[in-house]
Design an enzyme around this catalytic site. Structure first.
Site, PDB file in Angstrom:
ATOM      1  N   ASN A  67       5.422  -1.116  -3.957  1.00 13.01           N
ATOM      2  CA  ASN A  67       4.447  -2.215  -3.938  1.00 13.01           C
ATOM      3  C   ASN A  67       4.473  -2.921  -5.287  1.00 13.01           C
ATOM      4  O   ASN A  67       4.144  -2.318  -6.314  1.00 13.01           O
ATOM      5  CB  ASN A  67       3.048  -1.664  -3.671  1.00 13.01           C
ATOM      6  N   ASP A 106       5.635   4.725  -3.499  1.00 10.75           N
ATOM      7  CA  ASP A 106       5.107   5.688  -2.534  1.00 10.75           C
ATOM      8  C   ASP A 106       6.168   6.700  -2.127  1.00 10.75           C
ATOM      9  O   ASP A 106       7.338   6.339  -1.899  1.00 10.75           O
ATOM     10  CB  ASP A 106       4.587   4.966  -1.295  1.00 10.75           C
ATOM     11  N   GLU A 162      -2.830  -9.435   4.861  1.00  5.42           N
ATOM     12  CA  GLU A 162      -3.587  -8.610   3.920  1.00  5.42           C
ATOM     13  C   GLU A 162      -4.621  -9.423   3.140  1.00  5.42           C
ATOM     14  O   GLU A 162      -5.085  -8.994   2.078  1.00  5.42           O
ATOM     15  CB  GLU A 162      -2.619  -7.927   2.952  1.00  5.42           C
ATOM     16  N   TYR A 195      -8.728   1.679   3.056  1.00  4.39           N
ATOM     17  CA  TYR A 195      -9.605   0.757   2.336  1.00  4.39           C
ATOM     18  C   TYR A 195     -11.094   0.954   2.542  1.00  4.39           C
ATOM     19  O   TYR A 195     -11.901   0.510   1.725  1.00  4.39           O
ATOM     20  CB  TYR A 195      -9.237  -0.691   2.697  1.00  4.39           C
ATOM     21  N   GLU A 205       8.379   3.316  -0.113  1.00  5.39           N
ATOM     22  CA  GLU A 205       8.349   1.882  -0.395  1.00  5.39           C
ATOM     23  C   GLU A 205       7.832   1.639  -1.798  1.00  5.39           C
ATOM     24  O   GLU A 205       7.332   2.541  -2.469  1.00  5.39           O
ATOM     25  CB  GLU A 205       7.485   1.135   0.625  1.00  5.39           C
ATOM     26  N   SER A 220       0.004  -2.564   3.450  1.00  2.57           N
ATOM     27  CA  SER A 220      -1.324  -2.058   3.790  1.00  2.57           C
ATOM     28  C   SER A 220      -1.353  -1.375   5.154  1.00  2.57           C
ATOM     29  O   SER A 220      -2.342  -1.447   5.880  1.00  2.57           O
ATOM     30  CB  SER A 220      -2.372  -3.186   3.752  1.00  2.57           C
ATOM     31  N   ARG A 243       3.640   0.163  -7.734  1.00  3.92           N
ATOM     32  CA  ARG A 243       3.298   1.495  -7.230  1.00  3.92           C
ATOM     33  C   ARG A 243       4.385   1.959  -6.283  1.00  3.92           C
ATOM     34  O   ARG A 243       4.787   1.209  -5.388  1.00  3.92           O
ATOM     35  CB  ARG A 243       1.952   1.450  -6.501  1.00  3.92           C
ATOM     36  N   GLY A 274      -2.930  -2.842  -4.496  1.00  2.00           N
ATOM     37  CA  GLY A 274      -4.360  -3.100  -4.371  1.00  2.00           C
ATOM     38  C   GLY A 274      -5.126  -2.740  -5.640  1.00  2.00           C
ATOM     39  O   GLY A 274      -4.750  -1.831  -6.379  1.00  2.00           O
TER      40      GLY A 274
END
Length: 323
Positions: free
Chosen positions: A277, A261, A18, A220, A275, A150, A259, A281
């Site tokens: 994070n 999800d 990443e 992205y 998951e 990602s 974050r 990002g």
């Protein structure tokens, strides 16, 4: 404000798959902090050594790294040794959050909802084992490299003939492959700021990608993906999902920011955790800044708030003295 933080390092780049995303995140964070008058300096951990990091004598660092060697606890351990306060979760929580399998096991042990799954060795799993998983978990099926992010090392399997090649693709990225039940429904994500009792959820973001394919390109670089924030959910369901996000964050021991999800099942509006994070990002397409903006927090103020939370998880005994 510069005096409050001292000399700040923005750690970005790194050596993971990443790297490209981290370079974008780091550039955004660096510019934001500098615009606030903070004495911030970029530091690419993929090009420079830990010894050089120590020599910079940063008073604190903002970790804008994603994936291995930055989000997985390894760098956090080095920063603990160097005594440099850092943003985000500590060593153990970072390592757990980076491992989708361990994260799911912890969530299940805390009574939190997550899709059914099986775990397979990348080298020794047979086609028959994979077919059995597909039969047990149903099709479509998600295969994931559990230590990547990602959407790297992820394949959706729609038919039995796709299982083996999809597994081979994911196995290139990890020693194990996670086979996960596919939840049909709406894709949501919930940023969380703070720690422990003070952790709070920001507005929910709903992601509507072209053909439902929220892959690396659509995440992205594409302008075709739609983001709805706050997500169009009723107040009761919104509060339920945000509460689960905070519980999931705290169950893993995360801190600072992160974050979470979700998939919201279409048949009954039940949320399922996918998951966590621990270093999300911070690019122009990223979801944490988008959610923060919806709650009245600018990108620059968000970066400053995260930086203000920088800490050391471990504290040496005051009685220790070098011989």
């Amino acid at each position: 404000m510069s005096k409050e933080f001292g000399k700040v390092g923005v750690l970005y780049g790194g050596r993971s798959a990443e790297r490209e995303v981290s370079l974008m995140s780091g550039a955004g964070v660096l510019q934001a902090l500098q615009s606030k008058g903070i004495d911030a300096h970029g530091f690419d951990t993929g090009l420079r050594s830990i010894a050089e990091l120590a020599a910079e004598k940063f008073d604190r660092v903002f970790i804008a790294l994603h994936g291995r060697y930055g989000e997985d606890g390894t760098l956090q351990g080095a920063l603990e040794q160097l005594g440099i306060p850092y943003t985000g979760s500590g060593v153990m929580a970072s390592a757990i959050a980076m491992d989708k399998v361990m994260t799911k096991r912890i969530w299940l042990s805390n009574g939190l909802p997550t899709p059914g799954f099986r775990v397979f060795d990348s080298q020794s799993t047979s086609a028959a084992d994979l077919q059995l998983a597909a039969d047990e978990l149903g099709l479509p099926l998600m295969l994931k490299a559990p230590h990547e992010g990602s959407t790297i090392g992820i394949k959706k399997v729609n038919s039995g003939v796709e299982v083996t090649p999809a597994f081979a693709y994911c196995a290139k990225y990890d020693e194990v492959v996670l086979a996960e039940e596919f939840i049909t429904g709406r894709e949501l994500t919930v940023p969380v700021l703070g720690r422990g009792r003070n952790a709070r959820a920001l507005p929910i973001v709903e992601i509507r990608a072209p053909q439902g394919n929220y892959d690396y390109q659509n995440k992205y670089f594409s302008d075709d993906t739609q983001y709805l924030c706050p997500a169009p959910l009723d107040a009761e369901l919104t509060q339920k999902i945000q509460a689960i996000a905070v519980r999931a964050f705290n169950a893993v021991g995360c801190a600072g920011w992160g974050r979470v999800d979700f998939m919201l099942r279409a048949t009954d509006n039940e949320p399922f955790l996918l998951e966590l994070n621990s270093s999300p990002g911070m690019t122009g397409h990223s979801l944490v800044p988008m959610s923060a903006k919806a709650s009245g927090i600018s990108y620059e103020d968000l970066c400053a708030e995260i930086l203000r939370s920088a800490a050391l998880e471990l504290h040496a005994s005051q009685d220790w003295k070098a011989e």
